[in-house]
Scaffold this motif. Structure first.
Motif, PDB file in Angstrom:
ATOM      1  N   LYS A   1      -2.826   5.383   5.778  1.00 60.41           N
ATOM      2  CA  LYS A   1      -3.420   5.312   7.115  1.00 60.41           C
ATOM      3  C   LYS A   1      -2.433   5.833   8.161  1.00 60.41           C
ATOM      4  CE  LYS A   1      -5.727   2.111  10.258  1.00 60.41           C
ATOM      5  NZ  LYS A   1      -6.166   0.731  10.461  1.00 60.41           N
ATOM      6  N   ALA A   2      -1.183   5.418   8.059  1.00 61.96           N
ATOM      7  CA  ALA A   2      -0.155   5.865   9.000  1.00 61.96           C
ATOM      8  C   ALA A   2       0.143   7.352   8.823  1.00 61.96           C
ATOM      9  CB  ALA A   2       1.115   5.041   8.813  1.00 61.96           C
ATOM     10  N   ILE A   3       0.146   7.816   7.588  1.00 63.65           N
ATOM     11  CA  ILE A   3       0.410   9.235   7.332  1.00 63.65           C
ATOM     12  C   ILE A   3      -0.694  10.085   7.951  1.00 63.65           C
ATOM     13  CG2 ILE A   3       0.525  11.000   5.522  1.00 63.65           C
ATOM     14  CD1 ILE A   3       1.981   8.907   3.790  1.00 63.65           C
ATOM     15  N   CYS A   4      -1.937   9.687   7.758  1.00 67.12           N
ATOM     16  CA  CYS A   4      -3.066  10.438   8.336  1.00 67.12           C
ATOM     17  C   CYS A   4      -3.011  10.405   9.862  1.00 67.12           C
ATOM     18  CB  CYS A   4      -4.388   9.869   7.842  1.00 67.12           C
ATOM     19  SG  CYS A   4      -4.726  10.233   6.105  1.00 67.12           S
ATOM     20  N   LYS A   5      -2.587   9.286  10.417  1.00 71.59           N
ATOM     21  CA  LYS A   5      -2.504   9.158  11.868  1.00 71.59           C
ATOM     22  C   LYS A   5      -1.446  10.097  12.446  1.00 71.59           C
ATOM     23  CE  LYS A   5      -1.793   5.751  15.500  1.00 71.59           C
ATOM     24  NZ  LYS A   5      -1.508   4.345  15.809  1.00 71.59           N
ATOM     25  N   ARG A   6      -0.305  10.227  11.758  1.00 73.92           N
ATOM     26  CA  ARG A   6       0.799  11.070  12.236  1.00 73.92           C
ATOM     27  C   ARG A   6       0.683  12.526  11.804  1.00 73.92           C
ATOM     28  NH1 ARG A   6       3.960   6.700  10.130  1.00 73.92           N
ATOM     29  NH2 ARG A   6       4.477   8.058   8.418  1.00 73.92           N
ATOM     30  N   LEU A   7      -0.316  12.850  11.006  1.00 75.70           N
ATOM     31  CA  LEU A   7      -0.422  14.180  10.405  1.00 75.70           C
ATOM     32  C   LEU A   7      -0.370  15.329  11.412  1.00 75.70           C
ATOM     33  CD1 LEU A   7      -0.740  15.756   7.760  1.00 75.70           C
ATOM     34  CD2 LEU A   7      -3.209  15.584   8.078  1.00 75.70           C
ATOM     35  N   PRO A   8      -1.150  15.297  12.507  1.00 75.87           N
ATOM     36  CA  PRO A   8      -1.088  16.437  13.439  1.00 75.87           C
ATOM     37  C   PRO A   8       0.304  16.681  14.008  1.00 75.87           C
ATOM     38  CG  PRO A   8      -2.998  15.059  13.909  1.00 75.87           C
ATOM     39  CD  PRO A   8      -2.176  14.332  12.890  1.00 75.87           C
ATOM     40  N   LYS A   9       1.000  15.627  14.374  1.00 72.75           N
ATOM     41  CA  LYS A   9       2.349  15.792  14.926  1.00 72.75           C
ATOM     42  C   LYS A   9       3.313  16.296  13.858  1.00 72.75           C
ATOM     43  CE  LYS A   9       2.102  12.584  18.748  1.00 72.75           C
ATOM     44  NZ  LYS A   9       2.717  11.470  19.452  1.00 72.75           N
ATOM     45  N   THR A  10       3.155  15.814  12.641  1.00 72.43           N
ATOM     46  CA  THR A  10       4.024  16.248  11.551  1.00 72.43           C
ATOM     47  C   THR A  10       3.799  17.733  11.262  1.00 72.43           C
ATOM     48  OG1 THR A  10       3.924  14.030  10.601  1.00 72.43           O
ATOM     49  CG2 THR A  10       4.714  15.787   9.168  1.00 72.43           C
TER      50      THR A  10
ATOM     51  N   GLY B   1       0.834  -1.201   0.000  1.00 79.27           N
ATOM     52  CA  GLY B   1       0.000   0.000   0.000  1.00 79.27           C
ATOM     53  C   GLY B   1       0.861   1.239   0.000  1.00 79.27           C
ATOM     54  N   ASP B   2       0.222   2.384   0.159  1.00 78.67           N
ATOM     55  CA  ASP B   2       0.956   3.648   0.148  1.00 78.67           C
ATOM     56  C   ASP B   2       1.199   4.214   1.543  1.00 78.67           C
ATOM     57  OD1 ASP B   2      -1.597   4.421   0.791  1.00 78.67           O
ATOM     58  OD2 ASP B   2      -1.814   5.861  -0.844  1.00 78.67           O
ATOM     59  N   GLY B   3       0.719   3.555   2.579  1.00 71.45           N
ATOM     60  CA  GLY B   3       0.933   4.023   3.947  1.00 71.45           C
ATOM     61  C   GLY B   3       0.057   5.184   4.337  1.00 71.45           C
TER      62      GLY B   3
END
Length: 126
Positions: free
Chosen positions: A37-46, A33-35
């Protein structure tokens, strides 16, 4: 003589087993996959991390790590006649200015990602 052949055959089998066992460990699995779900999960911290870095870089000469502070140090080195120090600091300043541009681009990209994540299922954004 048969004992030596048995030993050689056993050693060959052992070596082949080691080589076969090591082959899958060297090959990295192909991503499925493209990841997102993980990117959206970490978005606020990023977003927070990129925002803090931009705030620091855009600060005035009193802010540690700012472009203005490093620019002032380059000026001070030039005034003092420290050519080697000026060159070194000027190279760092060039990099820091490019970092500023990169982070601004990343911040804009993250806005698009946030819009995309919000449009997905509510579970994807959490």
């Amino acid at each position: 003589m048969p004992v030596n052949r048995k030993a050689a055959a056993a050693a060959t089998l052992a070596l082949a087993g080691i080589l076969l066992a090591a082959a899958p460990a060297d090959a990295a699995p192909t991503p499925t996959g493209d990841g997102s779900k993980a990117i959206c999960k970490r978005l606020p911290k990023t977003q927070e991390r990129v925002g803090k870095a931009l705030e620091r870089l855009n600060g005035d000469a009193g802010v540690l790590g700012s472009v203005a502070r490093l620019d002032q140090r380059v000026t001070n080195a030039r005034t003092a006649g420290h050519t080697e120090i000026q060159t070194y600091l000027n190279d760092r300043l060039t990099y820091r200015k490019s970092l500023l541009t990169t982070l601004q681009t990343r911040q804009n990209d993250l806005k698009s990602v946030a819009t995309w994540c919000a449009a997905q299922s509510p579970a994807a954004g959490k």
